[in-house]
Design a protein around this motif. Structure first.
Motif, PDB file in Angstrom:
ATOM      1  N   PHE A 167      -0.643   1.531   0.528  1.00 52.63           N
ATOM      2  CA  PHE A 167       0.466   0.982  -0.168  1.00 52.63           C
ATOM      3  C   PHE A 167       0.342  -0.578  -0.392  1.00 52.63           C
ATOM      4  O   PHE A 167       0.912  -0.751  -1.429  1.00 52.63           O
ATOM      5  CB  PHE A 167       1.796   1.207   0.704  1.00 52.63           C
ATOM      6  N   LYS A 168      -0.085  -1.348   0.568  1.00 56.77           N
ATOM      7  CA  LYS A 168       0.084  -2.778   0.213  1.00 56.77           C
ATOM      8  C   LYS A 168      -0.896  -3.219  -0.498  1.00 56.77           C
ATOM      9  O   LYS A 168      -0.514  -3.942  -1.611  1.00 56.77           O
ATOM     10  CB  LYS A 168      -0.430  -3.367   1.686  1.00 56.77           C
ATOM     11  N   ALA A 169      -2.282  -2.537  -0.706  1.00 50.82           N
ATOM     12  CA  ALA A 169      -3.206  -2.837  -1.775  1.00 50.82           C
ATOM     13  C   ALA A 169      -2.597  -2.299  -3.067  1.00 50.82           C
ATOM     14  O   ALA A 169      -2.691  -3.093  -4.052  1.00 50.82           O
ATOM     15  CB  ALA A 169      -4.499  -2.162  -1.470  1.00 50.82           C
ATOM     16  N   ALA A 170      -1.898  -1.349  -3.294  1.00 46.38           N
ATOM     17  CA  ALA A 170      -1.385  -0.809  -4.663  1.00 46.38           C
ATOM     18  C   ALA A 170      -0.233  -1.968  -4.911  1.00 46.38           C
ATOM     19  O   ALA A 170      -0.005  -2.332  -6.044  1.00 46.38           O
ATOM     20  CB  ALA A 170      -0.685   0.571  -4.365  1.00 46.38           C
ATOM     21  N   ALA A 171       0.743  -2.367  -3.979  1.00 42.87           N
ATOM     22  CA  ALA A 171       1.800  -3.106  -4.184  1.00 42.87           C
ATOM     23  C   ALA A 171       1.036  -4.691  -5.057  1.00 42.87           C
ATOM     24  O   ALA A 171       1.451  -5.038  -5.737  1.00 42.87           O
ATOM     25  CB  ALA A 171       2.470  -3.471  -3.006  1.00 42.87           C
TER      26      ALA A 171
END
Length: 310
Positions: free
Chosen positions: A23-27
């Motif tokens: 989720f962090k990389a997607a953000a």
């Protein structure tokens, strides 16, 4: 058709998280917060009533349902991006249908000024006499037609823009005028029989009779106004043609309008532009429409009919 599909932002958030397993990389990729990604994915799961991820402490793992959706989302977004990039890089092209005479006698001589103002727009001309169904024929973006204003505005899916009311005059070479100055009764007249049988009779023959002073003037006919003008340009006689069509030939001193009784002007029909609804937001179509209206100097007395384009 697509009302039941999840929001595109949710699909984008899910696809990014699935591809990056985070989720962090997607953000970071989508320039939003991890919380926003988590919220979008949760909404997507609720709308589908399936779990798409197994949440771990430092990673997210796709479920079998998530793998199916991830593959479909990735392929769909790739295809969409490919099409968008193709459209962005493609030259802006407009295909415009009009009569042979309007194309050769007015638009082509004036097209250089449009290209100077809009060098990135490519104008493709379809010169033809047949009336195409522009609402369904997607090979053509707009048409320029000639007719009566009373016939306009009958199709709500089309925008009708009057450009200019036509004036018809008598035109010939300077040499021909000199030879016929005192012998109007001996003049040869060239007129056009329109292929569109629905156009009204403008009474040109009666006006020629009046001017020539003879009951049986020598009138010859063509079915294309361009040919009518060419007959006059070759010095064979007097062309009874649109002043708009004769504009370039007059500017080049190839033809001139008669004087005295030969300066008669006959009120004609209207040139108008027809644009289908699918082109109303096309920036290239808007540019051409604005240029055409300005170039033809639409007067304040010209009614604006369904001018939906802005």
């Amino acid at each position: 058709m697509f009302q039941k599909l999840p929001p595109l932002n949710a699909i984008k958030a899910f696809e990014s998280a699935a591809r990056l397993n985070s989720f962090k990389a997607a953000a970071n990729e989508l320039h939003v917060t991890p919380t926003a990604i988590s919220h979008q994915v949760k909404q997507l799961e609720e709308s589908l009533n399936v779990r798409l991820f197994e949440r771990k402490t430092r990673a997210v793992i796709l479920t079998s349902e998530g793998e199916q959706l991830a593959a479909a989302a990735n392929q769909s977004l790739q295809n969409l991006m490919l099409t968008v990039n193709q459209l962005k890089s493609a030259p802006r092209t407009l295909t415009i249908s009009m009569t042979n005479s309007f194309a050769s006698m007015w638009l082509v001589p004036n097209l250089a000024s449009f290209q100077q103002e809009y060098p990135d727009i490519d104008i493709q001309i379809r010169a033809e006499e047949s009336l195409i169904d522009i609402e369904y024929d997607r090979r053509v973006d707009m048409v320029i037609r000639y007719g009566e204003l009373a016939h306009l505005g009958k199709n709500d899916s089309l925008s009708y823009i009057p450009l200019r009311q036509d004036s018809i005059g008598f035109f010939a070479t300077s040499n021909y005028w000199q030879t016929q100055l005192d012998k109007a009764s001996d003049a040869v007249w060239f007129c056009t029989r329109w292929k569109n049988a629905h156009l009204p009779n403008l009474g040109l023959e009666k006006e020629i009779e009046r001017v020539s002073g003879t009951g049986i003037p020598n009138i010859r006919y063509f079915n294309d106004e361009n040919l009518t003008a060419q007959a006059a340009l070759s010095g064979q006689g007097i062309a009874v043609i649109s002043e708009l069509a004769a504009e370039n030939a007059v500017q080049q001193s190839w033809l001139s309008k008669g004087t005295n009784t030969m300066a008669t002007t006959i009120t004609g029909l209207y040139y108008y532009l027809v644009i289908p609804r699918r082109q109303l937001a096309n920036p290239a179509a808007i540019c051409f429409k604005d240029w055409l209206c300005k170039k033809l100097a639409t007067g304040s007395d010209q009614p604006a009919i369904k001018n939906l384009i802005s």
